[in-house]
Structure formats: C-alpha cells, structure tokens
Design an enzyme around this catalytic site. Sequence first.
Site, mmCIF file in Angstrom:
data_model
loop_
_atom_site.group_PDB
_atom_site.id
_atom_site.type_symbol
_atom_site.label_atom_id
_atom_site.label_comp_id
_atom_site.label_asym_id
_atom_site.label_seq_id
_atom_site.Cartn_x
_atom_site.Cartn_y
_atom_site.Cartn_z
ATOM 1 N N HIS A 11 0.824 -1.215 0.000
ATOM 2 C CA HIS A 11 0.000 0.000 0.000
ATOM 3 C C HIS A 11 0.858 1.265 0.000
ATOM 4 C CE1 HIS A 11 -3.471 -2.514 0.401
ATOM 5 N NE2 HIS A 11 -3.146 -2.908 1.610
ATOM 6 N N ASP A 56 -5.021 -8.122 -3.378
ATOM 7 C CA ASP A 56 -5.383 -7.873 -1.984
ATOM 8 C C ASP A 56 -6.654 -8.603 -1.576
ATOM 9 O OD1 ASP A 56 -5.465 -6.927 0.583
ATOM 10 O OD2 ASP A 56 -5.426 -4.814 0.072
#
Length: 489
Positions: A290, A341
């Site tokens: 991220h 993810d």
Amino acid sequence: MTVASVDPGAADVRPPIWAATAIIDGRPTDRVRFTADDSGRITAVELGVGPQTGDRRLGTVIPGMGNAHSHAFHRLLRGRTHADGGDFWQWREAMYAAAASLDPEHYGRVARAVFGEMLVCGWTAVGEFHYVHHQADGTPYPTAHAMELAVAGAAADVGIRLTLLDTAYLASGLGPAGGPAAPLLTEQLAFGDGDASGWLARWHRLRDALSGSVGVTGLVTLGAALHSVRAVPLDAMRTILAGLPDDVPLHVHLSEQPQENLDTLAKTGRTPTGVLAALGALAPRISLVHATHLTDADVTAIGRSGATVVMCPTTEADLGDGIGPARRLADAGARIAVGSDQNAVVDPLLELRGLEAGERLASGRRGRFSPAELLAAGTDNGYRSLGLGRHTLDVGDPLDLVEVSTSSLRTTGADPAQLALVATASDVERVVVGGRLVAEGGRLLATSRESTPEQLLAVALAELAASTETPRTATSSPTPDHPSQEMQP
C-alpha cells in the site's frame, strides 16, 4: 526459498512454445520460440523463426503476471459489503466473521477456487499474505500447520506459483506511548503466536513441513510477513528480523491508513517507514504493501533502499484508502508491483490500469507510467517481490506466459505494446506456468477436481454454507474507546 516438490504426473509436458508475437521488455517481438528444461526454466529464446513440428503454438503472449499481495479468504466478501455504505471498520467486522467461518478443509477449498480464478485471469504467481493460522481461540489445530498446508495444497492443485507469506500478527495496536502494545482482540486470536519467538519457531517448523510435502516442483515458496508496524511490536520485529534467513522475501503492510501514521508517531516519534528504517528492515528484499500515506522523507528512504512497493489499486479504491505516490516512489528508486489484496477484483490487467488511472487522477496528467513500465510492474517486479527472481522471458527465467487476444472488442486495433491499457482478464486465452499449459479458455487443466474456478467456488461456498452461515455484512462500528485499533486487514 523454494521448499515443495512432488511428482506432477502426466500433465508435466513441456514442448517448445512458439508465439506469433511476444512482448519482451515492453516491445512486440515477432515469431519467437521458447524452449524450457525439466524445471520449467527457459533454456533458449529464438527470434524471427517459424514453428517446428511438436511446438505448442500461441498468438500474442506476455510474461505471466505476479500477484504480489493476496488475502484469498477475503473473496468470500465479494459483492456482500456494498449496500450499506459504511467505512473500513464496518468492512473489517465482516472480514473477521469470514475468517472465523474457516477451518483447514474449507479454507483449502476456498483458496483452490480463488487461485484457480487468478490463474485463468492471467496471474501465474501469487503472494498469499497468510495470517489465519490457528483455531478461533488461538490454539493450534491437531494437525500441525493445517491451514498453511491447505493453502499450499490448493495452489499446487491448480498449478499456480505460490509464495506463502506466513505472517506474524501479535498485537491489535501499538498501545499508549510508554506502554505495552495492545493485546489481540478476541476475533484476532486465530492470527497470533504469542510472541516473536513463538512465531519464529512455528515458521521454521513450517519450512520443514512444507519441504517435500506439497506442490509441483518449484511451485511453492515460503516467505514471511510482518503484518504491520501496528500489529508487531518493535522488539518483536527486531527478533523476527534477526531470526529469518536473509534470502526469505519479507512483506509488510505500510501506511495504508492515516491513523497508523499518527499512532506510530505518538508511540515512537517516527513514521512507520522511519520505524522500519531504524530497524534496518528497508532493503531490496522487503515489499511494502500500500504505502499510501507517505511523507517526502518516507519516499526518499524507500527509494534509496531499493525496496518494492506493492500497490493494490482495486482494493485501495474499494476501501477508500486513497491514492499512493507510485510515480514518486518509482522515480526515487523503488520497484512498483501490484496485487489483488481482498480479491474483490481478480484481474491483473485492471490492477495495472488502475495504477496508471490513480496517477492520472491525482496529477491531472496522462502517461504517468509507460505501457512497458506497467507491464514490468505486473510481471518482473511482482516475481522479484515474491522471491522468484527475474521474469523477463530471458534464458534462465521461468517459462510463464499469458496469451492475450488481440481481436476482442477491447483489443482489436490496439498496439500490442499497449495491451495492458486496454485488455482485461476476459481477453486471456491460455496460460502457461513452467512451460506447462495450465489454463485455456477459462478452464483449469492441471487440477484433479472441477475444471473451472466457478465450479470450484460453487462447491466451496456450498460446503461452507452447510457448516456455518456464510458471512454477511456486519453493521457494528468500533467503540469510541478504540478509535484507532489496528486498521489493516
């Protein structure tokens, strides 16, 4: 560190592969013939040649794509958390419920379906950021490493490369300045190992258990992860970093939410990136997932370290996380990779397009990443992040390929070099892993079970529903006295 092998059986056929066009280093190259050895690595690349008798003939191919960040079980929440709006906290409660519904048998079936979906969509390798280790009360399963072996077996069954990122998850938050870390919440007990020494001991036992127990030769690799600066106390991180072999790929969630930065500054006087730098953790082997909310100093430190930053554009958009500074990180020296993810979207080409789209939205400029840079993010950089080495379709690289249609409604008329910005997973025709054809037309060819991901998923969901109520959207929010508990899935 590749640790798993069994006899793959009759499906282990690796004829030379001839491609009408191969995208190599971002450039279309016509009439390419690849030869691989018994391990599935390229031994010869011939350019401008015709096919020979016995060759497998493909159209336009790109290197297979590496999914550098996945939580397979989050797929259970797809299409079930949107109707009531809410925020990350609401979604997180549903995620905990999904985790609590799984045991090794059901997790294996879910993972098999999700890995199968990845494979037919063009992901040829996946890094599974795995933290659901134990029973709901935190006690180990009667069979050691049952969850981990189930995940590894699922990948081996469908024929996708897996880097199992076994994750240390020891606290629910940093705790107050000058005080201890916050203990795990009840719904997090399955994730924990007591302390750093407990996690390290289990990781080393897992390495031994995986060796020779599951998987097609070369397909399963054991990696490691620190869940986040918030979920692994500083002393524990120090112990883990000292106890892991140097060649093990290491991943960590980093600065996904602004609150993480505020809490880490309050506790340590440093940003999460600063904490990792002080520990000596910033290095080429680490992947930072991220990295959305960074300071200028963070960007500089990450770039200088040669670390990989794993962006997950579809998840970051779905959860409202924000748009990370991908271009600035790349310019500073970081590698950029992508991941699926939470698997609300399983489409490597949409992740690449989302990476560029986020940059355009944030900057007001087009062409922030060239098509060649985007393809490298999805292929070579992803593989390097997962500890799988170089992946550029050169001699010595794995022969992992994705055939992409150039004649669909989306791709007709497109420059082959720019397919990453127009194609989707629907355009994936055939998939090759280690020189073996493992998927064709949405069907899985290596698995011994149902032949499509849809069938695998239908079986997995039906059996899960029969054993427990399928997780639904939760409506609870954190209580006011816990406004900044661990915020990453």
